[in-house]
Structures are given as C-alpha cells and as structure tokens.
Design a protein around this motif. Structure first.
Motif, mmCIF file in Angstrom:
data_model
loop_
_atom_site.group_PDB
_atom_site.id
_atom_site.type_symbol
_atom_site.label_atom_id
_atom_site.label_comp_id
_atom_site.label_asym_id
_atom_site.label_seq_id
_atom_site.Cartn_x
_atom_site.Cartn_y
_atom_site.Cartn_z
ATOM 1 N N GLY A 104 -35.899 58.127 25.958
ATOM 2 C CA GLY A 104 -36.585 58.076 24.678
ATOM 3 C C GLY A 104 -36.968 56.676 24.242
ATOM 4 N N ASN A 105 -36.798 55.685 25.111
ATOM 5 C CA ASN A 105 -37.222 54.321 24.787
ATOM 6 C C ASN A 105 -38.738 54.219 24.938
ATOM 7 N N ILE A 106 -39.368 53.581 23.989
ATOM 8 C CA ILE A 106 -40.825 53.485 23.992
ATOM 9 C C ILE A 106 -41.275 52.415 24.976
ATOM 10 N N LEU A 107 -42.179 52.810 25.874
ATOM 11 C CA LEU A 107 -42.726 51.896 26.873
ATOM 12 C C LEU A 107 -44.050 51.306 26.393
ATOM 13 N N VAL A 108 -44.915 52.143 25.826
ATOM 14 C CA VAL A 108 -46.211 51.717 25.304
ATOM 15 C C VAL A 108 -46.482 52.536 24.053
ATOM 16 N N GLU A 109 -47.016 51.903 23.031
ATOM 17 C CA GLU A 109 -47.439 52.646 21.844
ATOM 18 C C GLU A 109 -48.730 52.057 21.312
ATOM 19 N N ARG A 110 -49.597 52.932 20.846
ATOM 20 C CA ARG A 110 -50.838 52.525 20.197
ATOM 21 C C ARG A 110 -50.985 53.381 18.947
ATOM 22 N N PHE A 111 -50.998 52.754 17.779
ATOM 23 C CA PHE A 111 -51.219 53.456 16.518
ATOM 24 C C PHE A 111 -52.572 53.042 15.955
ATOM 25 N N HIS A 112 -53.286 54.003 15.392
ATOM 26 C CA HIS A 112 -54.587 53.751 14.779
ATOM 27 C C HIS A 112 -54.613 54.442 13.420
ATOM 28 N N ILE A 136 -45.520 61.403 27.651
ATOM 29 C CA ILE A 136 -46.733 60.940 26.978
ATOM 30 C C ILE A 136 -46.950 61.816 25.749
ATOM 31 N N PHE A 137 -47.216 61.181 24.608
ATOM 32 C CA PHE A 137 -47.473 61.880 23.358
ATOM 33 C C PHE A 137 -48.814 61.391 22.800
ATOM 34 N N VAL A 156 -52.449 54.374 11.076
ATOM 35 C CA VAL A 156 -51.128 54.788 10.587
ATOM 36 C C VAL A 156 -50.487 53.576 9.917
ATOM 37 N N PRO A 157 -50.128 53.689 8.638
ATOM 38 C CA PRO A 157 -49.489 52.549 7.960
ATOM 39 C C PRO A 157 -48.183 52.152 8.652
ATOM 40 N N ALA A 158 -47.858 50.889 8.606
ATOM 41 C CA ALA A 158 -46.675 50.369 9.289
ATOM 42 C C ALA A 158 -45.400 51.075 8.852
ATOM 43 N N GLU A 159 -45.309 51.433 7.573
ATOM 44 C CA GLU A 159 -44.090 52.077 7.083
ATOM 45 C C GLU A 159 -43.923 53.501 7.617
ATOM 46 N N GLU A 160 -44.985 54.134 8.111
ATOM 47 C CA GLU A 160 -44.898 55.481 8.678
ATOM 48 C C GLU A 160 -44.670 55.479 10.185
ATOM 49 N N ARG A 161 -44.847 54.371 10.826
ATOM 50 C CA ARG A 161 -44.747 54.324 12.289
ATOM 51 C C ARG A 161 -43.345 54.653 12.789
ATOM 52 N N LEU A 162 -42.328 54.179 12.108
ATOM 53 C CA LEU A 162 -40.954 54.468 12.505
ATOM 54 C C LEU A 162 -40.695 55.974 12.442
ATOM 55 N N HIS A 163 -41.190 56.613 11.398
ATOM 56 C CA HIS A 163 -41.056 58.071 11.283
ATOM 57 C C HIS A 163 -41.699 58.766 12.487
ATOM 58 N N TRP A 164 -42.911 58.370 12.840
ATOM 59 C CA TRP A 164 -43.609 58.996 13.962
ATOM 60 C C TRP A 164 -42.904 58.739 15.287
ATOM 61 N N ARG A 165 -42.422 57.510 15.475
ATOM 62 C CA ARG A 165 -41.695 57.201 16.712
ATOM 63 C C ARG A 165 -40.488 58.121 16.865
ATOM 64 N N SER A 166 -39.651 58.179 15.849
ATOM 65 C CA SER A 166 -38.432 58.977 15.940
ATOM 66 C C SER A 166 -38.752 60.462 16.040
ATOM 67 N N LEU A 180 -41.460 61.905 17.377
ATOM 68 C CA LEU A 180 -41.987 62.223 18.706
ATOM 69 C C LEU A 180 -40.907 62.154 19.781
ATOM 70 N N VAL A 181 -40.033 61.171 19.690
ATOM 71 C CA VAL A 181 -38.938 61.066 20.671
ATOM 72 C C VAL A 181 -38.024 62.281 20.563
ATOM 73 N N LYS A 182 -37.707 62.708 19.338
ATOM 74 C CA LYS A 182 -36.874 63.894 19.147
ATOM 75 C C LYS A 182 -37.586 65.143 19.646
ATOM 76 N N LEU A 183 -38.872 65.262 19.378
ATOM 77 C CA LEU A 183 -39.665 66.391 19.851
ATOM 78 C C LEU A 183 -39.635 66.468 21.377
ATOM 79 N N GLY A 184 -39.785 65.322 22.027
ATOM 80 C CA GLY A 184 -39.742 65.285 23.485
ATOM 81 C C GLY A 184 -38.370 65.605 24.032
ATOM 82 N N ALA A 185 -37.326 65.091 23.391
ATOM 83 C CA ALA A 185 -35.966 65.350 23.852
ATOM 84 C C ALA A 185 -35.644 66.835 23.765
#
Length: 147
Positions: free
Chosen positions: A12-20, A70-71, A22-32, A34-39
C-alpha cells in the motif's frame, strides 16, 4: 476530469501519484481511501482484472499489474467506461516500458520513463493520448514526425 492516478505496491505504499484539481487537504483522504479499497479487494485479484467503484460522485477504476496496483479516479465525462480505456492505455504503456509485467523493483527501475508515459497519457486532468505508438514516440524525447 481525471482527478487522480495512483500506483502503489502490495503493502500500500505509494509509488507514483498524480492529482489534478484535488485540493491538498483532500489528497490524504484519497490516498488512504484508495489504499484501503485496494487492500480489501485486490488481495485475490488476477493481474489486469479491472474493478469499478464509486465514492462521493466520482468513479474509480483499479487493478493489479504484477506487484503494482493502479487506481484512476475521474468525474463528469470520465465515467467508468472512459476510465477503463485510460487504464488499458496505462497498463499497455507500463508493460511496454518494462518489457513485461512489472515487479516493484522493475517498476522503480523504470520510474522516470513511466512518469513520462503518464504525462503523455494524462495532461492537467484531461486524457491526452491513447495511441501506444504515439506515446512511445513522444517519450523518446524526440519531436513527433506527424505534426
């Protein structure tokens, strides 16, 4: 708009990310999220088997490719059908760059070239290229001959 493209390893460690867009304060929410969804869902998945989800009025398409998840997150005109086309283009380009289905080590060895491919496929949240040959030519850092 394509809101995010993320690549993670099995842990679940992020290798590459590209946000377009998406406000910076929401990025952590999306990261966690998506990682949980994948797990939760990719544990027994076959390589390149596409999964679809929705969350907060956006569409998510995700898959495993070797040791890499990949998400892709999109909204509005980037529905699950369009995102699956983007996913197929990304999978094809990553396999082309790596020469085969990537392990985490091979993915990290080819990191720069993969980032160039992502930039040619998605530019500022919009789908730019889906043609594998054109992407390969553009990532050689030579001017295209068909302009």
């Amino acid at each position: 708009m394509l809101l995010a493209v993320l690549f993670t390893n099995i842990e679940g460690n992020i290798l590459v990310e590209r946000f377009h867009g998406v406000p910076a304060e929401e990025r952590l929410h999306w990261r966690s999220f998506l990682v949980k969804l994948g797990a939760d869902n990719l544990r027994r998945a076959k390589s390149e088997e596409l999964f679809v989800a929705t969350h907060k009025s956006v569409y998510i398409v995700y898959t495993m490719l070797g040791d890499v998840s990949i998400f892709i997150v999109g909204k509005d005109e980037y529905d699950e059908l369009t995102l699956s086309e983007v996913m197929c283009t990304i999978i094809s380009s990553v396999k082309d760059v790596c020469g085969r289905t990537p392990t985490e080590r091979l993915f990290l060895d080819k990191y720069g070239k993969i980032c160039l491919c992502l930039d040619e496929i998605v530019w500022k949240g919009m789908l730019e290229n889906t043609d594998k040959t054109r992407i390969r030519n553009l990532t050689r850092l030579k001017p295209p001959t068909d302009i």
